[in-house]
Design a protein around this motif. Structure first.
Motif, mmCIF file in Angstrom:
data_model
loop_
_atom_site.group_PDB
_atom_site.id
_atom_site.type_symbol
_atom_site.label_atom_id
_atom_site.label_comp_id
_atom_site.label_asym_id
_atom_site.label_seq_id
_atom_site.Cartn_x
_atom_site.Cartn_y
_atom_site.Cartn_z
ATOM 1 N N ARG A 296 0.870 -1.176 0.000
ATOM 2 C CA ARG A 296 0.000 0.000 0.000
ATOM 3 C C ARG A 296 0.907 1.227 0.000
ATOM 4 N NH1 ARG A 296 -3.645 -3.282 3.866
ATOM 5 N NH2 ARG A 296 -5.296 -3.891 2.436
ATOM 6 N N ILE A 297 1.438 1.463 -1.178
ATOM 7 C CA ILE A 297 2.479 2.479 -1.348
ATOM 8 C C ILE A 297 2.031 3.837 -0.826
ATOM 9 C CG2 ILE A 297 3.706 3.802 -3.121
ATOM 10 C CD1 ILE A 297 4.847 1.267 -3.634
ATOM 11 N N GLU A 298 0.819 4.240 -1.219
ATOM 12 C CA GLU A 298 0.352 5.587 -0.877
ATOM 13 C C GLU A 298 0.214 5.736 0.634
ATOM 14 O OE1 GLU A 298 -0.805 3.670 -3.208
ATOM 15 O OE2 GLU A 298 -0.517 4.768 -5.076
ATOM 16 N N VAL A 299 -0.232 4.663 1.280
ATOM 17 C CA VAL A 299 -0.394 4.701 2.735
ATOM 18 C C VAL A 299 0.976 4.760 3.413
ATOM 19 C CG1 VAL A 299 -1.185 3.375 4.722
ATOM 20 C CG2 VAL A 299 -2.649 3.577 2.703
ATOM 21 N N TRP A 300 1.877 3.936 2.938
ATOM 22 C CA TRP A 300 3.229 3.928 3.488
ATOM 23 C C TRP A 300 3.882 5.295 3.370
ATOM 24 C CZ3 TRP A 300 6.166 0.950 6.453
ATOM 25 C CH2 TRP A 300 7.537 1.156 6.466
ATOM 26 N N ASP A 301 3.685 5.915 2.217
ATOM 27 C CA ASP A 301 4.349 7.191 1.949
ATOM 28 C C ASP A 301 3.933 8.278 2.925
ATOM 29 O OD1 ASP A 301 5.582 5.996 -0.145
ATOM 30 O OD2 ASP A 301 4.372 6.934 -1.719
ATOM 31 N N ARG A 302 2.791 8.106 3.574
ATOM 32 C CA ARG A 302 2.376 9.146 4.510
ATOM 33 C C ARG A 302 2.534 8.711 5.964
ATOM 34 N NH1 ARG A 302 -2.725 8.432 1.078
ATOM 35 N NH2 ARG A 302 -4.028 6.977 2.223
ATOM 36 N N SER A 303 3.331 7.693 6.201
ATOM 37 C CA SER A 303 3.615 7.354 7.596
ATOM 38 C C SER A 303 4.977 7.944 7.979
ATOM 39 C CB SER A 303 3.572 5.843 7.818
ATOM 40 O OG SER A 303 4.535 5.204 7.038
ATOM 41 N N SER A 304 5.076 8.347 9.230
ATOM 42 C CA SER A 304 6.281 9.065 9.656
ATOM 43 C C SER A 304 7.483 8.134 9.699
ATOM 44 C CB SER A 304 6.053 9.681 11.037
ATOM 45 O OG SER A 304 5.962 8.649 12.004
ATOM 46 N N GLY A 377 -6.695 3.754 -8.959
ATOM 47 C CA GLY A 377 -5.746 4.715 -9.504
ATOM 48 C C GLY A 377 -4.444 4.758 -8.734
ATOM 49 N N GLN A 378 -4.272 3.798 -7.822
ATOM 50 C CA GLN A 378 -3.023 3.749 -7.059
ATOM 51 C C GLN A 378 -2.031 2.833 -7.767
ATOM 52 O OE1 GLN A 378 -4.762 2.520 -3.272
ATOM 53 N NE2 GLN A 378 -4.564 4.591 -2.501
ATOM 54 N N LEU A 379 -0.776 2.916 -7.373
ATOM 55 C CA LEU A 379 0.240 2.071 -7.978
ATOM 56 C C LEU A 379 0.026 0.610 -7.577
ATOM 57 C CD1 LEU A 379 3.397 4.263 -7.343
ATOM 58 C CD2 LEU A 379 2.594 3.499 -9.581
ATOM 59 N N ASP A 380 0.124 -0.261 -8.541
ATOM 60 C CA ASP A 380 0.162 -1.686 -8.215
ATOM 61 C C ASP A 380 1.631 -2.085 -8.208
ATOM 62 O OD1 ASP A 380 -0.077 -4.383 -7.877
ATOM 63 O OD2 ASP A 380 -0.872 -4.789 -9.877
ATOM 64 N N ALA A 381 2.216 -2.050 -7.038
ATOM 65 C CA ALA A 381 3.638 -2.341 -6.931
ATOM 66 C C ALA A 381 3.897 -3.027 -5.603
ATOM 67 C CB ALA A 381 4.463 -1.067 -7.041
ATOM 68 N N GLY A 382 4.949 -3.774 -5.551
ATOM 69 C CA GLY A 382 5.253 -4.468 -4.306
ATOM 70 C C GLY A 382 6.414 -5.417 -4.466
ATOM 71 N N LEU A 383 6.227 -6.580 -3.914
ATOM 72 C CA LEU A 383 7.317 -7.537 -3.852
ATOM 73 C C LEU A 383 6.836 -8.881 -4.389
ATOM 74 C CD1 LEU A 383 10.236 -7.699 -2.520
ATOM 75 C CD2 LEU A 383 9.117 -8.941 -0.666
ATOM 76 N N LEU A 384 7.595 -9.458 -5.326
ATOM 77 C CA LEU A 384 7.367 -10.859 -5.631
ATOM 78 C C LEU A 384 8.297 -11.620 -4.684
ATOM 79 C CD1 LEU A 384 5.545 -12.564 -7.481
ATOM 80 C CD2 LEU A 384 7.615 -13.135 -8.746
ATOM 81 N N PHE A 385 7.720 -12.000 -3.565
ATOM 82 C CA PHE A 385 8.495 -12.700 -2.540
ATOM 83 C C PHE A 385 8.777 -14.103 -3.044
ATOM 84 C CE2 PHE A 385 8.661 -15.826 0.800
ATOM 85 C CZ PHE A 385 9.507 -15.274 1.744
ATOM 86 N N ILE A 386 10.037 -14.498 -2.992
ATOM 87 C CA ILE A 386 10.405 -15.865 -3.347
ATOM 88 C C ILE A 386 11.342 -16.376 -2.264
ATOM 89 C CG2 ILE A 386 11.608 -17.341 -5.021
ATOM 90 C CD1 ILE A 386 10.818 -15.364 -7.187
ATOM 91 N N ASN A 406 0.646 -10.972 13.338
ATOM 92 C CA ASN A 406 1.071 -9.844 14.177
ATOM 93 C C ASN A 406 1.912 -8.769 13.514
ATOM 94 O OD1 ASN A 406 -0.063 -10.622 16.735
ATOM 95 N ND2 ASN A 406 1.382 -12.309 16.719
ATOM 96 N N ASP A 407 2.424 -9.048 12.333
ATOM 97 C CA ASP A 407 3.396 -8.133 11.747
ATOM 98 C C ASP A 407 2.805 -6.734 11.543
ATOM 99 O OD1 ASP A 407 5.476 -6.953 10.406
ATOM 100 O OD2 ASP A 407 5.531 -8.418 8.759
ATOM 101 N N ARG A 408 3.483 -5.729 12.074
ATOM 102 C CA ARG A 408 3.054 -4.344 11.835
ATOM 103 C C ARG A 408 3.000 -4.001 10.363
ATOM 104 N NH1 ARG A 408 5.364 0.178 15.729
ATOM 105 N NH2 ARG A 408 5.009 -0.853 17.698
ATOM 106 N N LEU A 409 3.843 -4.677 9.607
ATOM 107 C CA LEU A 409 3.925 -4.381 8.181
ATOM 108 C C LEU A 409 2.619 -4.734 7.459
ATOM 109 C CD1 LEU A 409 5.962 -3.280 6.154
ATOM 110 C CD2 LEU A 409 6.953 -5.567 5.966
ATOM 111 N N ASN A 410 1.815 -5.581 8.056
ATOM 112 C CA ASN A 410 0.569 -6.000 7.402
ATOM 113 C C ASN A 410 -0.335 -4.819 7.069
ATOM 114 O OD1 ASN A 410 1.393 -8.629 7.612
ATOM 115 N ND2 ASN A 410 0.252 -9.030 9.500
ATOM 116 N N GLU A 411 -0.181 -3.750 7.832
ATOM 117 C CA GLU A 411 -0.997 -2.574 7.572
ATOM 118 C C GLU A 411 -0.669 -1.960 6.216
ATOM 119 O OE1 GLU A 411 -0.971 0.078 10.894
ATOM 120 O OE2 GLU A 411 -1.896 1.704 9.764
#
Lengths: 439, 299
Positions: A296-304, A377-386, A406-411
């Motif tokens: 969630r790129i847009e959300v991440w970009d606005r976290s401190s 209209g948001q970016l579809d980008a992330g990680l192809l985890f292997i 529990n991972d905080r990153l899940n947000e």
């Protein structure tokens, strides 16, 4: 004249000014052939064309020459498949296939043809033998003609569905090779899941990687079809001459805690199936988990910054664990501040992924960019985890269950694709991919 | 909604600061929103904010914090009241009545969601969607949503209804103990919009009832409330930012206006593709500057 038979091919011009220029810029005969091959004009138009091509000055010759390295091919025939312990190339092109045949003999034939093609693709040779017949479509699609092998590796595997009723192989299915259990928060799209077969193509050039998958898909026509594909990238070696740990699209270094691939004992413990672990045909093979993780790129970009660092449990700039200085400093989960609060939050990504440190896997992920999410209209980008591991359940599933709860990153991310594959042991010359199972 | 089972440490850390204020308010549990503004604020302000701001020119957030506390308690009271009606309808087997109450009831919760998220497991208990938690642990609004819209029966939902009301009451009780500081306000406002961005704007929050726009509006209102409270400090620190945020709130409200229907909002299913995208992009356009409100906390 077979213009592609590079070793037997005489240099087209010997004493002309252009070739002198080539010598001045330390371009080998082979490189020049690559150059002409790449334009597709050199031999058709003769020396004159060569002259005009090269007379644009050193630049025309230099551009394709720079990345040429004698050692840019990685052996295809080996004890283990390449593309697993191989230091990650710049690009990935991943493909999952579904078999359309129900005959095991067709599958075997496909894997044999893929083996021959893979040996050519990973050494920069053209696929097939009918590349010069005017009456036939060339057997190689041509877009990598004249390019270096670019450390291309092709890694083959079979998914759990390969062992269903179609081919009578149910009894050969390794016990940990099963569709992954649902994890908390999964938002899987069937369009990004599963596959009877997979091919992971990695190369330092995206066109080389694409070319490999394209030609393998072409060979498969009538026997197997593409199910899903994903391109992946990371910073290139050129952009990062120091070869630091790559950063993911959230801006953090990703892979710092990976096990050491040069440690054979460790690899035998973590990655390769040993005898007694599972069916004998997988000895020397490994199990791959693939997850398409949209950020969630847009959300991440606005976290401190402090939220971002607490989410990963690491400092963004250095990659060091929170409270430490160096990227490779030990992840000390007991470190606490004056009030007794852990410096690295217990629900941070690093802390949870590490756990008590007893369960490890080898990660070999790539970033992906899939354009725009048409809906938002948001970016579809992330990680192809292997990841590669000796046992999917004991390793990947154990860790992912911890993270998904529990991972905080899940947000900031959502898993939208999922697949697992058993990657065969390596192929010996004269053998074929999967011959331990189908030979 | 998004949560982890553990309480986010940033919120915990933020919460240590304000214990004193919190206990003052325990018996002021009915709507006193009108008078809370600035009566007894100045006295304990410096001690309260020094840690959060860590700056010599420490801004005074006491008034904003007290007003926000009042707002949260007011929303919570209404939330419990409406939840009681909603769960009552579920238990009485009044499906149509329950469906009518479902979305408006949730709005009280959605306006103050970050507060609930600071209270451990309450958010997943009240607001988890089906795949957010292990199936055995699933409870709350969305379980009833599924019963009402998908299964079309309330039979067997009595226990879930009772539990939801208890959880709502627990939230009301616990909300007294939430320590609110300026940092919580700033991050909370952004989190509210992130909620919209992650699930409401895509129609994934209310997958059976398609009442996502109610949540959308409530989240935005919750963020706007915080913005309004912080506006005076923000205007002092960065007037241009304050103005930009105000304009973007207005733009988003204008974008939402055509989807009003009676007292509520149209079904998410009635939104056209380009309308969803425009809402999403307007939301991001607001959330980006809003996330810079942290500037009032000092550097």
């Amino acid at each position: 004249m077979n213009k592609h038979d590079k070793d037997k091919q005489p240099t087209p011009t010997t004493n002309s000014e252009p070739s002198q220029k080539l010598l001045d810029t330390k371009v080998s005969r082979r490189d020049m052939l690559r150059l002409t091959g790449a334009t597709g004009l050199g031999l058709l138009l003769g020396g004159g064309a060569m002259g005009s091509l090269l007379s644009r000055g050193g630049t025309a010759a230099k551009a394709p020459v720079a990345p040429v390295q004698a050692d840019s091919s990685i052996p295809f025939y080996a004890n283990h498949q390449a593309g697993i312990l191989t230091p990650a190339q710049n690009f990935l092109y991943f493909a999952a296939f579904d078999l359309t045949t129900t005959k095991l003999s067709d599958v075997k034939k496909l894997l044999q043809e893929w083996t021959t093609a893979a040996a050519a693709l990973t050494t920069g040779r053209l696929v097939g033998n009918t590349n010069d017949s005017p009456n036939l479509p060339p057997s190689d699609t041509g877009e990598a003609d004249g390019l270096t092998p670019s450390r291309c590796t092709l890694t083959f595997g079979v998914g759990p569905s390969f062992f269903d009723e179609r081919f009578g192989l149910a009894g050969q299915r390794p016990s940990s090779l099963a569709d992954l259990p649902p994890f908390v928060g999964d938002n899987l799209d069937p369009a990004w899941c599963g596959g009877d077969l997979c091919v992971q193509a990695c190369a330092d050039d995206l066109q080389v990687a694409f070319h490999a998958i394209r030609n393998l898909a072409r060979i498969a026509r009538g026997t197997a079809v593409l199910r899903w594909t994903q391109e992946g990238f990371q910073r290139t070696g050129e952009a990062d001459p120091k070869n630091g740990t790559p950063r993911n699209l959230l801006g953090f270094k990703d892979g710092t805690g990976n096990p050491d691939v040069t440690d054979e004992a460790e690899m035998n413990k973590i990655v390769w199936q040993g005898s007694g672990d599972g069916p004998a045909w997988m000895n020397g093979g490994t199990y791959m988990a693939v997850r398409r993780v949209r950020f969630r790129i847009e959300v991440w970009d606005r976290s401190s910054l402090s939220d971002q660092e607490a989410t990963f449990g690491r400092h963004r700039q250095s990659g060091a664990p929170i409270g430490a200085r160096d990227e490779f400093d030990k992840l000390d989960l007991k470190a606490a501040d004056a009030s007794g609060k852990p410096l690295i939050p217990a629900d941070s990504h690093s802390a949870l992924a590490h756990g008590d440190g007893t369960v490890k896997m080898l990660r070999r992920s790539y970033s992906y960019s899939g354009g725009l999410n048409a809906k938002t209209g948001q970016l579809d980008a992330g990680l192809l985890f292997i990841s590669f591991q000796r046992d999917l359940v004991k390793q990947f599933v154990t860790i992912q269950q911890r993270l998904s709860r529990n991972d905080r990153l899940n947000e900031y991310m959502v898993h939208v694709g999922s697949a697992v594959f058993a990657c065969f042991p390596g192929v010996r010359e004269g053998g074929f991919i999967g011959d331990t199972l189908l030979g | 909604m998004k949560f982890s089972y553990a309480v986010p440490a940033s919120l915990l850390a933020a919460s240590i600061l304000f214990t004193g204020c919190a206990s003052n308010n325990t018996n002021g549990n009915t709507a006193q929103s009108t008078n809370g503004a600035g009566t007894n604020t100045a006295t304990n302000a410096p001690a309260a904010t020094a840690d959060a701001a860590k700056t010599a020119e420490a801004a005074d957030f006491t008034s904003a914090i007290e007003q926000y506390r009042t707002f949260v308690i007011e929303q919570c009271d209404l939330f419990v009241k409406e939840t009681e009606k909603f769960t009552g309808a579920v238990k009485a087997g009044q499906i149509e009545e329950a469906k009518k109450l479902y979305a408006p009831t949730r709005m009280y919760y959605e306006r103050i969601e970050p507060i609930a998220e600071a209270l451990g497991d309450l958010d997943p208990h009240i607001d988890a969607r089906e795949n957010d938690v292990d199936p055995a642990e699933w409870r709350g609004f969305h379980k009833l949503e599924k019963a009402l819209w998908e299964d079309k029966t309330t039979a067997g939902s009595e226990e879930t209804a009772d539990q939801l009301l208890k959880d709502a009451q627990l939230l009301r009780a616990k909300v007294e103990t939430v320590e609110i500081d300026a940092n919580l306000l700033v991050t909370g406002a952004v989190e509210l919009l992130n909620e919209v961005s992650s699930s409401k704007v895509t129609g994934e929050e209310e997958r059976y009832s398609h009442t996502d726009l109610y949540d959308f509006v409530a989240n935005v209102e919750g963020a706007q409330k915080i913005y309004e409270l912080l506006k005076p400090e923000l205007a002092k620190k960065d007037a241009a930012l304050e103005q930009t945020i105000g304009e973007r709130f207005a733009a988003l409200q204008a974008e939402l206006a055509p989807f009003k229907s009676g007292d509520g909002y149209v079904s998410y299913q009635q939104l056209k593709e380009d309308e969803v995208r425009k809402l999403s992009q307007n939301l991001d356009a607001l959330a980006e500057p809003l996330s810079n409100m942290g500037t009032i906390l000092g550097v």
